[in-house]
Design a protein around this motif. Sequence first.
Motif, mmCIF file in Angstrom:
data_model
loop_
_atom_site.group_PDB
_atom_site.id
_atom_site.type_symbol
_atom_site.label_atom_id
_atom_site.label_comp_id
_atom_site.label_asym_id
_atom_site.label_seq_id
_atom_site.Cartn_x
_atom_site.Cartn_y
_atom_site.Cartn_z
ATOM 1 N N GLU A 1 0.852 -1.175 0.000
ATOM 2 C CA GLU A 1 0.000 0.000 0.000
ATOM 3 C C GLU A 1 0.891 1.228 0.000
ATOM 4 N N LYS A 2 0.678 2.082 -0.968
ATOM 5 C CA LYS A 2 1.501 3.297 -1.012
ATOM 6 C C LYS A 2 1.155 4.177 0.189
ATOM 7 N N VAL A 3 2.210 4.656 0.807
ATOM 8 C CA VAL A 3 2.047 5.492 1.982
ATOM 9 C C VAL A 3 2.114 6.955 1.565
ATOM 10 N N TYR A 4 1.296 7.798 2.182
ATOM 11 C CA TYR A 4 1.425 9.243 1.959
ATOM 12 C C TYR A 4 2.618 9.708 2.771
ATOM 13 N N TYR A 5 3.682 10.025 2.065
ATOM 14 C CA TYR A 5 4.965 10.331 2.705
ATOM 15 C C TYR A 5 5.222 11.822 2.553
ATOM 16 N N VAL A 6 5.228 12.543 3.647
ATOM 17 C CA VAL A 6 5.376 13.999 3.586
ATOM 18 C C VAL A 6 6.596 14.415 4.403
ATOM 19 N N THR A 7 7.318 15.384 3.877
ATOM 20 C CA THR A 7 8.560 15.782 4.538
ATOM 21 C C THR A 7 8.635 17.294 4.725
ATOM 22 N N THR A 8 9.414 17.674 5.710
ATOM 23 C CA THR A 8 9.883 19.055 5.821
ATOM 24 C C THR A 8 11.374 19.031 5.520
ATOM 25 N N PRO A 9 11.967 20.181 5.287
ATOM 26 C CA PRO A 9 13.427 20.179 5.209
ATOM 27 C C PRO A 9 13.988 19.756 6.563
ATOM 28 N N ILE A 10 15.211 19.326 6.555
ATOM 29 C CA ILE A 10 15.863 19.113 7.837
ATOM 30 C C ILE A 10 16.441 20.461 8.239
ATOM 31 N N TYR A 11 16.200 20.822 9.465
ATOM 32 C CA TYR A 11 16.540 22.187 9.864
ATOM 33 C C TYR A 11 17.976 22.288 10.330
ATOM 34 N N TYR A 12 18.499 23.421 9.972
ATOM 35 C CA TYR A 12 19.873 23.760 10.244
ATOM 36 C C TYR A 12 19.974 24.050 11.734
ATOM 37 N N VAL A 13 20.809 23.313 12.435
ATOM 38 C CA VAL A 13 20.784 23.441 13.887
ATOM 39 C C VAL A 13 21.762 24.480 14.415
ATOM 40 N N ASN A 14 21.775 25.647 13.805
ATOM 41 C CA ASN A 14 22.623 26.668 14.417
ATOM 42 C C ASN A 14 21.819 27.585 15.331
ATOM 43 N N SER A 15 20.519 27.370 15.395
ATOM 44 C CA SER A 15 19.727 28.159 16.333
ATOM 45 C C SER A 15 18.420 27.414 16.594
ATOM 46 N N SER A 16 17.620 27.984 17.454
ATOM 47 C CA SER A 16 16.373 27.326 17.840
ATOM 48 C C SER A 16 15.353 27.406 16.713
ATOM 49 N N PRO A 17 14.304 26.602 16.815
ATOM 50 C CA PRO A 17 13.238 26.680 15.827
ATOM 51 C C PRO A 17 12.592 28.061 15.851
ATOM 52 N N HIS A 18 12.248 28.576 14.702
ATOM 53 C CA HIS A 18 11.576 29.864 14.656
ATOM 54 C C HIS A 18 10.256 29.687 13.935
ATOM 55 N N ILE A 19 9.603 30.790 13.690
ATOM 56 C CA ILE A 19 8.250 30.719 13.173
ATOM 57 C C ILE A 19 8.235 30.228 11.729
ATOM 58 N N GLY A 20 9.346 30.432 11.017
ATOM 59 C CA GLY A 20 9.418 29.960 9.643
ATOM 60 C C GLY A 20 9.469 28.444 9.564
ATOM 61 N N SER A 21 10.379 27.856 10.329
ATOM 62 C CA SER A 21 10.438 26.395 10.314
ATOM 63 C C SER A 21 9.166 25.818 10.931
ATOM 64 N N THR A 22 8.573 26.558 11.853
ATOM 65 C CA THR A 22 7.310 26.095 12.423
ATOM 66 C C THR A 22 6.230 26.034 11.358
ATOM 67 N N LEU A 23 6.213 27.012 10.477
ATOM 68 C CA LEU A 23 5.191 27.042 9.430
ATOM 69 C C LEU A 23 5.289 25.809 8.543
ATOM 70 N N THR A 24 6.495 25.485 8.099
ATOM 71 C CA THR A 24 6.669 24.313 7.244
ATOM 72 C C THR A 24 6.254 23.048 7.976
ATOM 73 N N THR A 25 6.722 22.925 9.196
ATOM 74 C CA THR A 25 6.473 21.704 9.941
ATOM 75 C C THR A 25 4.993 21.570 10.280
ATOM 76 N N LEU A 26 4.388 22.697 10.606
ATOM 77 C CA LEU A 26 2.957 22.705 10.890
ATOM 78 C C LEU A 26 2.159 22.300 9.652
ATOM 79 N N ALA A 27 2.533 22.850 8.514
ATOM 80 C CA ALA A 27 1.821 22.501 7.279
ATOM 81 C C ALA A 27 1.935 21.005 7.011
ATOM 82 N N ALA A 28 3.118 20.466 7.215
ATOM 83 C CA ALA A 28 3.299 19.027 7.008
ATOM 84 C C ALA A 28 2.444 18.236 7.991
ATOM 85 N N ASP A 29 2.391 18.705 9.218
ATOM 86 C CA ASP A 29 1.591 18.034 10.248
ATOM 87 C C ASP A 29 0.118 18.032 9.854
ATOM 88 N N ILE A 30 -0.352 19.165 9.354
ATOM 89 C CA ILE A 30 -1.762 19.274 8.971
ATOM 90 C C ILE A 30 -2.063 18.351 7.796
#
Length: 644
Positions: free
Chosen positions: A4-33
């Motif tokens: 069965e094909k799985v719905y496979y959704v990704t975000t970029p892997i985030y660059y860990v030079n600082s904490s998560p911000h609202i931009g990476s949150t937007l992508t990750t949230l969209a993927a979650d939704i």
Amino acid sequence: MEREKVYYVTTPIYYVNSSPHIGSTLTTLAADILARYQKMQGLRVWFLTGTDENAIKVHRAAQERGIPTSQFVDELAEEFQQAWRVMHIEYDDFIRTTEPRHVRVVQEFFRRMLEKGDIYKGVYEGWYCVSDETFFAPSDVGEDKLCPNAECRRPLQWVQEEDYFFRLSAYGNRLLQYIEQNPDWLEPEFRKNEVIAFIKQGLRDQSVTRANPCWGIPVPGEPDKVIYVWFDALINYVSATGWPDDIECYQQLWPAVHLMGKEIFVRFHATLWPAMLMSLGLPVPERVFGHGWWTIGGEKGSKSKGNLPHPVQLAKDIATWSGAEFDIAVDAERYLLIREMQFGLDSEFSEESFRKRYNSDLANDLGNLLNRTLNMVWRYAEGRVPRPLQANAEVAELAADIVRGIAEETYRFRLNGVLEQIWRMVSRLNKYLDEQAPWSLYRAGETERAQGVLYDVLEGVRLCALWLAPTMPVATARIWQQLGIDAMPVKASWQAESAWGRLQPGTSVQQPQPLFPRITEEAVMATAERETDMEQNNLITIGDFQKLDIRIAEVKMAEPVPNTSKLLKLTIDIGGEERTLVAGIAETYSPQDVVGTQIVVLTNLQPATIRGVQSQGMLLAAEVDGKAILLTPDKPVPVGSKVR
RNA sequence: GGCGGCGUAGCUCAGUCGGUCAGAGCACACGGCUCAUACCCGUGGAGUCGGCGGUUCGAGUCCGCCCGCCGCUACCA
């Protein structure tokens, strides 16, 4: 066994030079939704996010903090995971590019592409900044040949380095062809056009290694080289599937739907990455979507500029302003981040408009709708879901139309459009109540008709909660709970529950309790004032100043503090009392300069021991180029005089 | 410079093939309702649809020029 094909959704892997911000949150949230929506559709879903840990900059950031790089990336990866948990984001896998499962696959990509002849050895040359350890394209470098990094501006060197290159130039036509034959592949449309323009101008081969052995994935057979971070990072989407060892898993997952910010759409996700996959003979991603940014004053918000709120802090603020519980505030933020963003385009961030939207959509429209209806159920139907009077064709049809609309908007990644669809129902229900006026019907003795209306509205609210579940998993569960439904909408079957009339008459509803309390001006002002006082303004009250006991003193004795260059030990008279001070003025004054001088001293400072000498106060001095210039009275004054 | 886009009510934006397209939401004003979280419902706005010119019986909607803003133009997860 059928795969069965799985719905496979990704975000970029985030660059860990600082904490998560609202931009990476937007992508990750969209993927979650998207992931939650597809799960509700009954699909198997796999949602991947992660962190990119192989960049040189990461290594250097760790060094600056003086901790091992591995510890540094561990901490930051944990911080990302923590933030996602708080934001109700449920991923299935979290990949870190330092993990062996990823490193192996990157090297395998490299080996296969090398074998195929798509990777070859060449010379990489360009302007190089030693301080930043970065190459810059000629177009980025001005006449001055200084580092384009505004904080660096050091002279660049023209450097040549033997590196490996990926034959990207060979894939331009195939990419164009694929784009043409798959019109929905790249979204949004206007960004697809940028990709086409980019490819049509001619692709150049891409260097995929760097001569830097200290941090990164080693190039097979070349101990002094590492794989260029982009080549490395993109592969995470495949390495997380288990390829090439676990082919069965890989085949179920791949290809993926990729979500990302627009800055990494054209060159990397829509060009380089598909070409790499083509080189290996693997299918390209299923869909690629590049969204816009949250901006402040038209510029990309960044944490370093400190102008966009941290997502968790914003949720706390919403909770404070409104009095909503924290988990509800998180869901409200999820709603607002999606609703206020023209998906695909940049959107200007404003707390003010977030608050307005919270009040108008969540508090007034949806929250109040639930509240007023439940209140009437208690008044006119003894707290139980009443019987529907007759099929309400119009509202039921609207529901069906909305379901179609949501599917269409979701397919196009227009998540704000999904919410607009749902609000057609919210608005219709508020209007319906007004038209039918069950309170009047009840007073006129038409209790059954009043109850029939209430059923329709309760059922409509149930549907809204179902449809909103991907966006607000917790708040919608609360809505169902208040309706007396013992289930979570986010776990429900979309199709089955979307049918009109699933709400069972006779169900006991809960007492109404405002789910999204309104944000009041007063609460916002109070919060702002507190913050202003505490951090921002640096203003103090006259009372604060009066706590300072500043006096005129006379230096009686002075001597250098041994083994220091800047410190003098002073014995001073502050009016009948002698004190010892340690003062950092030796670069400007010798002991004999200051003996007999009247100086200004803060006398009620907590004593501190400096170089073994206890300092009982602090003398005041002007600082000029890092050197101290003593303050002294305009004319001689009695020792001990108070300064105010 | 090249390619692409945008400029429509106070704000954020819809407007598919040119002819009820001059719209939606928010904000504002007035009216209604009173079940509700001072909420909801209704009504309203002298917007030259950036400017000028052209094609057409007719143009935000097509063409040309101009003004303003923005994106992409290869190594910044």
